[in-house]
Motif scaffolding. Structure first.
Motif, mmCIF file in Angstrom:
data_model
loop_
_atom_site.group_PDB
_atom_site.id
_atom_site.type_symbol
_atom_site.label_atom_id
_atom_site.label_comp_id
_atom_site.label_asym_id
_atom_site.label_seq_id
_atom_site.Cartn_x
_atom_site.Cartn_y
_atom_site.Cartn_z
ATOM 1 N N TRP A 59 0.825 -1.221 0.000
ATOM 2 C CA TRP A 59 0.000 0.000 0.000
ATOM 3 C C TRP A 59 0.855 1.265 0.000
ATOM 4 N N ASN A 60 1.990 1.197 0.680
ATOM 5 C CA ASN A 60 2.891 2.361 0.706
ATOM 6 C C ASN A 60 3.372 2.718 -0.703
ATOM 7 N N ALA A 61 3.580 1.670 -1.532
ATOM 8 C CA ALA A 61 4.020 1.915 -2.907
ATOM 9 C C ALA A 61 2.859 2.361 -3.788
ATOM 10 N N LEU A 62 1.664 1.809 -3.494
ATOM 11 C CA LEU A 62 0.491 2.033 -4.345
ATOM 12 C C LEU A 62 -0.208 3.358 -4.058
ATOM 13 N N ALA A 63 -0.129 3.838 -2.825
ATOM 14 C CA ALA A 63 -0.972 4.937 -2.364
ATOM 15 C C ALA A 63 -0.543 6.319 -2.832
ATOM 16 N N LYS A 64 0.580 6.426 -3.536
ATOM 17 C CA LYS A 64 1.030 7.753 -3.972
ATOM 18 C C LYS A 64 0.059 8.322 -5.015
ATOM 19 N N LYS A 65 -0.305 9.590 -4.849
ATOM 20 C CA LYS A 65 -1.193 10.255 -5.787
ATOM 21 C C LYS A 65 -0.396 10.997 -6.856
ATOM 22 N N THR A 66 -1.058 11.165 -8.016
ATOM 23 C CA THR A 66 -0.423 11.907 -9.111
ATOM 24 C C THR A 66 -1.381 12.969 -9.636
ATOM 25 N N ASN A 67 -0.841 13.937 -10.338
ATOM 26 C CA ASN A 67 -1.667 14.805 -11.165
ATOM 27 C C ASN A 67 -1.072 14.787 -12.570
ATOM 28 N N TYR A 68 -1.749 15.467 -13.522
ATOM 29 C CA TYR A 68 -1.262 15.366 -14.890
ATOM 30 C C TYR A 68 -1.333 16.714 -15.590
ATOM 31 N N THR A 69 -0.564 16.821 -16.659
ATOM 32 C CA THR A 69 -0.626 17.967 -17.563
ATOM 33 C C THR A 69 -0.794 17.428 -18.983
ATOM 34 N N VAL A 70 -1.472 18.233 -19.832
ATOM 35 C CA VAL A 70 -1.722 17.825 -21.215
ATOM 36 C C VAL A 70 -1.288 18.940 -22.142
ATOM 37 N N SER A 71 -0.577 18.577 -23.195
ATOM 38 C CA SER A 71 -0.225 19.557 -24.228
ATOM 39 C C SER A 71 -0.704 19.025 -25.575
ATOM 40 N N PHE A 72 -1.328 19.913 -26.378
ATOM 41 C CA PHE A 72 -1.891 19.502 -27.671
ATOM 42 C C PHE A 72 -1.072 20.048 -28.822
ATOM 43 N N ASP A 73 -1.021 19.260 -29.871
ATOM 44 C CA ASP A 73 -0.522 19.757 -31.150
ATOM 45 C C ASP A 73 -1.772 20.058 -31.980
ATOM 46 N N GLU A 74 -2.226 21.329 -31.927
ATOM 47 C CA GLU A 74 -3.497 21.688 -32.543
ATOM 48 C C GLU A 74 -3.507 21.440 -34.045
ATOM 49 N N GLU A 75 -2.393 21.721 -34.721
ATOM 50 C CA GLU A 75 -2.339 21.543 -36.162
ATOM 51 C C GLU A 75 -2.512 20.073 -36.547
ATOM 52 N N ALA A 76 -1.848 19.218 -35.763
ATOM 53 C CA ALA A 76 -1.968 17.777 -36.025
ATOM 54 C C ALA A 76 -3.413 17.324 -35.820
ATOM 55 N N LEU A 77 -4.059 17.852 -34.760
ATOM 56 C CA LEU A 77 -5.458 17.526 -34.480
ATOM 57 C C LEU A 77 -6.351 17.934 -35.646
ATOM 58 N N ILE A 78 -6.163 19.139 -36.177
ATOM 59 C CA ILE A 78 -6.990 19.650 -37.277
ATOM 60 C C ILE A 78 -6.798 18.803 -38.529
ATOM 61 N N GLU A 79 -5.549 18.511 -38.882
ATOM 62 C CA GLU A 79 -5.270 17.763 -40.106
ATOM 63 C C GLU A 79 -5.801 16.334 -40.020
ATOM 64 N N ARG A 80 -5.576 15.710 -38.867
ATOM 65 C CA ARG A 80 -6.075 14.336 -38.701
ATOM 66 C C ARG A 80 -7.598 14.300 -38.742
ATOM 67 N N SER A 81 -8.255 15.301 -38.155
ATOM 68 C CA SER A 81 -9.715 15.371 -38.133
ATOM 69 C C SER A 81 -10.273 15.576 -39.540
ATOM 70 N N LYS A 82 -9.646 16.436 -40.329
ATOM 71 C CA LYS A 82 -10.088 16.641 -41.711
ATOM 72 C C LYS A 82 -10.066 15.322 -42.479
ATOM 73 N N GLU A 83 -8.933 14.620 -42.353
ATOM 74 C CA GLU A 83 -8.780 13.357 -43.074
ATOM 75 C C GLU A 83 -9.835 12.340 -42.639
ATOM 76 N N ALA A 84 -10.073 12.263 -41.327
ATOM 77 C CA ALA A 84 -11.042 11.296 -40.804
ATOM 78 C C ALA A 84 -12.456 11.613 -41.275
ATOM 79 N N LEU A 85 -12.829 12.904 -41.223
ATOM 80 C CA LEU A 85 -14.193 13.293 -41.607
ATOM 81 C C LEU A 85 -14.436 13.090 -43.098
ATOM 82 N N ASN A 86 -13.412 13.287 -43.902
ATOM 83 C CA ASN A 86 -13.589 13.096 -45.340
ATOM 84 C C ASN A 86 -13.691 11.623 -45.725
#
Length: 906
Positions: free
Chosen positions: A615-642
């Protein structure tokens, strides 16, 4: 033309079943059955003798006493499937009862004008032929309160009398038959009392249609019947059932036509603005309604289902989260004083009515009519060679769709008839006069001559039914008369009950809702075996090939085949039951019993020390950060929708022929399928706004994606479905991009240590005993997979301890909190140095061992697992995370690989 009388074995059996009930009765004569100028029916048999006769009849017919519902009441039930000639059976029974026992007074009681006219027509049709057989003809007449002299003759005459009357003619005290103060009374007593002194045999045609209400039973009792004979295919009340011809028997023996069900159903119709008024309530609060409509769920899926209770002013678009309906604001929920039906009006002018669908129904109607006409022409060619005229019957939703300034259904019929006619007539075009002549329509008319679809008007207006039934024989032949030329008959409910024709070969139900007419009534209009121009019935051989079959009824309903057949089978079961009826249907509705279960900590000290280290090893809490590559998201979304490929909004036409009807179900044969593209009508949608709302992306980012869409034709086919798929694709891309830029970091917080004994109210299937290695002696489980996993873990000697992780152990992810299933501590002793080491595992159990199994895992489950991989990697090498895991053996194999690797590193 004269329809020929046949002596059919099953009809003779039904007649004898009634006649034999009176076996041993003294024959009535003038001397023993005439009292004070009234000729009566007299039964000399005791109740015991009648009961013995009834038992003898049911034994002979193979009916058990429970099914027969034996009773001392002077009533008999004769059950015959629709289309097998029950009217003729009870008319011939009258002849036989006079022939054998001298009974002279008979009343045929019917629930409607339609059935009354049908009975009178049948009597007229076969009168001469029956006279040739029996040597006499009973005096038959229709009861008319303005012609009481006929009733007087009925009471006094020694000759057999048949009076045909509706229940409505005497079912209230103010009716003329019940009046005690009149100048024209019979012997100073009400006519109903005088009729009662004749002890008539009362034949109840379709008694389930109102003849068994308390008032009706009391009024019929005033007629003092010698016996009541019940005739129907669908009895609600059954007493002393002496004869039974089931749908199974009649279908199997070829006594009725075979049935082909040709269905026209919509596919991919989410783009339509379909609405149904499914329920209303009017209590202390304002009037409310539930409306079935297309809902856009939180998942983005489109589903046709009921709304919550709605009131005036509610916006359907907001309620369903479907912008297609934003212009549908409820203006009024109302019940019509004239029709008694509910309706909902919207501020945009749309109105939906009770039990009707608002949507693209005209496209479906057009296909139903097209296939009805196709089947009609095909059968007509084959049947005419044998002198058989083909008739088709079309039930419509309301009279205005055939008789009005803009008769939608009539116009669709004419359009389809013109299109298909040349194909079957050497390329010739039909004239307007011809098209008009081949159509017959039968609706009620008001006193002002206006057509109406009010059912009460139809029942009361005898002229409509006179026209149908007077020309019934003319309808069976080709010629120059109006009836001769009719091939297609349109009706609302006028032909729903009490009318049939042996040469109806096709029936279509054009309605805004699933047919309100019971299936057995609907198809009953055309089940009778056909007749040729000589009036002779034409039968098929029992084993005739389908392509050579003459007696085949094509039904084109406005619902799926599964819906049609299920309802038809349920109606059969409702009346006849099945050999398996009732099996497995007993429920107490009290739920499963729950137990108070105590969960106790394992007292093993070594086990608990190992768990605390874990439990001592398991009980540690974490938080997270997220960074986006907006251009990659837009291009991939265009391709998927088409790459989105939207299925066409279409109608599917398919044929199935019912081969056999058994107690267990209906067996059918697939006859083919075709698809037709339909045009959808929908409200304009703001694609950017919809996608932004569904995905959480900014308007600017969403606009950049939408600006790159090139498959506009697929968007136009079905915008709601396109938005659903596009939203799902973009969200998946968002998650994948999120995972690329997702980083977990350790915090200074830990999960608390709260593992005391506890008590739960849980049934036996909610927990698994884990006495050997569990942190508690029992473990709560949520599924069979968890149960099997816990059992196997508890038996493994390499496991030190394990537990189902507590509900407060939650890992934060960008798409919500995640709770893993099990924590396990394993041990391994080195052969080299004898040192024992501990290894820690966290497991997520699922119905698969493969994270790429999309059938077993939701997208959200996959992404949470992938987030958890990063979380546990941040905790360090001490805790190994395994997911997904279906069975313990798979986990053990994977765990061994990790243990071996960790030992080598050490």
């Amino acid at each position: 033309m004269e329809i020929k009388l046949e002596e059919l074995e099953y009809q003779q059996a039904a007649i004898k079943s009634v006649v034999n009930v009176f076996d041993g009765n003294n024959k009535n004569t003038f001397d023993n059955a005439c009292f004070e100028g009234i000729r009566s029916n007299v039964c000399s048999l005791s109740k015991e003798q009648l009961a013995e006769n009834i038992k003898s009849v049911i034994i002979g017919n193979g009916i058990d006493e429970e099914t027969a519902k034996l009773n001392e009441l002077q009533e008999l039930t004769i059950e015959m499937e629709t289309g097998t000639g029950k009217t003729l059976v009870y008319i011939k029974t009258i002849y036989e009862l006079f022939k054998h026992y001298g009974f002279t007074k008979f009343i045929i009681l019917v629930p409607s004008v339609a059935i009354r006219q049908g009975v009178l027509s049948t009597i007229s049709t076969f009168e001469k032929q029956l006279e040739e057989i029996y040597g006499f003809s009973p005096k038959s007449f229709e009861y008319n309160s303005k012609k009481l002299n006929k009733v007087t003759n009925f009471i006094e005459e020694q000759h057999p009398q048949i009076m045909v009357m509706t229940l409505a003619s005497f079912n209230s005290e103010d009716k003329i038959l019940n009046q005690a103060k009149r100048e024209d009374l019979f012997a100073n007593i009400p006519f109903i009392e005088a009729i009662g002194r004749t002890n008539p045999v009362i034949i109840m045609d379709e008694p389930q249609e109102g003849m068994d209400t308390e008032n009706s039973v009391n009024q019929i009792a005033k007629l003092n019947p010698l016996f009541k004979l019940r005739y129907s295919a669908t009895h609600k009340v059954s007493v002393n059932k002496v004869y039974r011809l089931t749908p199974y028997d009649s279908y199997k023996e070829g006594l009725v036509k075979k049935i082909e069900v040709l269905t026209v159903t919509e596919k991919n119709d989410e783009a339509t603005l379909k609405l149904e008024l499914s329920e209303t309530k009017n209590g202390k609060n304002p009037i409310q309604a539930k409306i079935k409509a297309w809902h856009q769920l939180a998942s983005g899926k489109i589903e046709f289902k009921d709304t919550k209770w709605l009131k005036d002013g509610d916006n359907l678009g907001e309620v369903t989260n479907n912008p297609s309906y934003l212009k549908y604001k409820i203006e009024r929920i109302n019940k019509s004083l004239r029709t008694g039906k509910w309706s909902v009006s919207f501020t945009n002018g749309t109105e939906i009515l009770e039990k009707q669908t608002s949507g693209n129904i005209q496209s479906v109607w057009a296909l139903q009519l097209e296939w009805l006409i196709l089947r009609h022409f095909t059968k007509k060619q084959k049947l005419s060679e044998q002198g058989i005229k083909c008739l088709s019957l079309i039930f419509i939703d309301k009279v205005a769709n055939y008789v009005s300034d803009d008769p939608i259904i009539k116009n669709l019929f004419i359009e389809k008839y013109k299109t298909l006619y040349p194909e079957f007539h050497d390329g010739k075009e039909p004239t307007a006069e011809h098209i008009d002549a081949i159509q017959g329509f039968y609706f009620a008319q008001t006193g002002k001559g206006e057509f109406t679809d009010n059912e009460n008007s139809m029942r009361k207006n005898s002229e409509v039914f006179d026209a149908i039934l007077r020309d019934k024989k003319e309808l069976l032949t080709y010629g120059d008369s109006v009836a001769n030329r009719i091939e297609f008959i349109f009706s609302h409910s006028a032909l729903g009950v009490g009318w049939d024709n042996p040469n109806i070969f096709n029936i279509a139900t054009l309605s805004n809702s699933y047919s309100e007419i019971k299936k057995r009534q609907e198809i009953g209009r055309g089940l009778r075996i056909c007749v040729n121009s000589e009036g002779q019935r034409v039968y098929d051989k029992l084993n005739v090939a389908d392509d050579e079959r003459i007696n085949q009824l094509t039904v084109i309903p406005n619902e799926t085949y599964e819906t049609f057949v299920t309802q038809y089978q349920e109606e059969i079961k409702e009346v006849y039951g099945t050999s398996k009826a009732g099996a497995g249907m007993t429920h107490t509705h009290k739920g499963k019993p729950q137990n108070e279960v105590h969960f106790k900590r394992n007292p093993n000290d070594e086990l608990n020390k190992a768990f605390k280290r874990f439990w001592n090893a398991l009980a540690k809490k974490t938080n997270y950060t997220v960074s986006f590559d907006e251009e990659a998201l837009i291009e991939r979304s265009k391709e998927a929708l088409n790459n989105i490929d939207i299925a066409d909004y279409e109608a599917e036409v398919s044929s199935r022929s019912i081969g056999t009807i058994t107690e267990e179900g209906i067996e059918d044969e697939f006859g083919g399928k075709e698809s037709y593209k339909l045009k959808a009508y929908f409200s304009a949608l703001d694609l950017v706004e919809e996608l932004s709302e569904n995905t959480g992306l900014s308007y600017l980012t969403t606009f950049k994606i939408v600006d790159g869409i090139t498959n506009h034709d697929h968007l136009a086919k079905n915008p709601p479905q396109y938005i659903h798929q596009a939203s799902s694709l973009i969200k998946n891309i968002e998650l994948e991009e999120m995972l690329r830029g997702l980083d977990y970091h350790l915090t200074d917080e830990t999960f608390p240590f709260e593992f005391n004994d506890f008590v739960k109210q849980v049934d036996n299937s909610g927990y698994t005993d884990t006495p050997k290695r569990g942190i508690w002696d029992k473990m709560l489980v949520d599924s069979h997979v968890e149960h099997q996993f816990a059992l196997a873990t508890d038996l493994d000697d390499e496991v030190v301890c394990f537990l189902k992780l507590p509900s407060y152990y939650k890992i934060q992810t960008p798409i919500g909190e995640y709770e893993p299933d099990f924590g396990i501590v394993m041990k391994r002793k080195s052969l080299r140095n004898g040192k024992e080491s501990e290894f820690y595992f966290v497991i997520e159990t699922k119905g698969t061992n493969d994270i790429n199994n999309k059938k077993a895992l939701k997208e959200s489950e996959v992404y949470k697992i992938k987030c958890a991989v990063k979380h546990f990697a941040t905790l360090g090498v001490e805790v190994q995370y395994k997911a997904p895991v279906k069975d313990y053996q798979y986990f053990k194999t994977e765990a061994q690989k990790d243990i071996n690797a960790l030992i080598e590193e050490a």
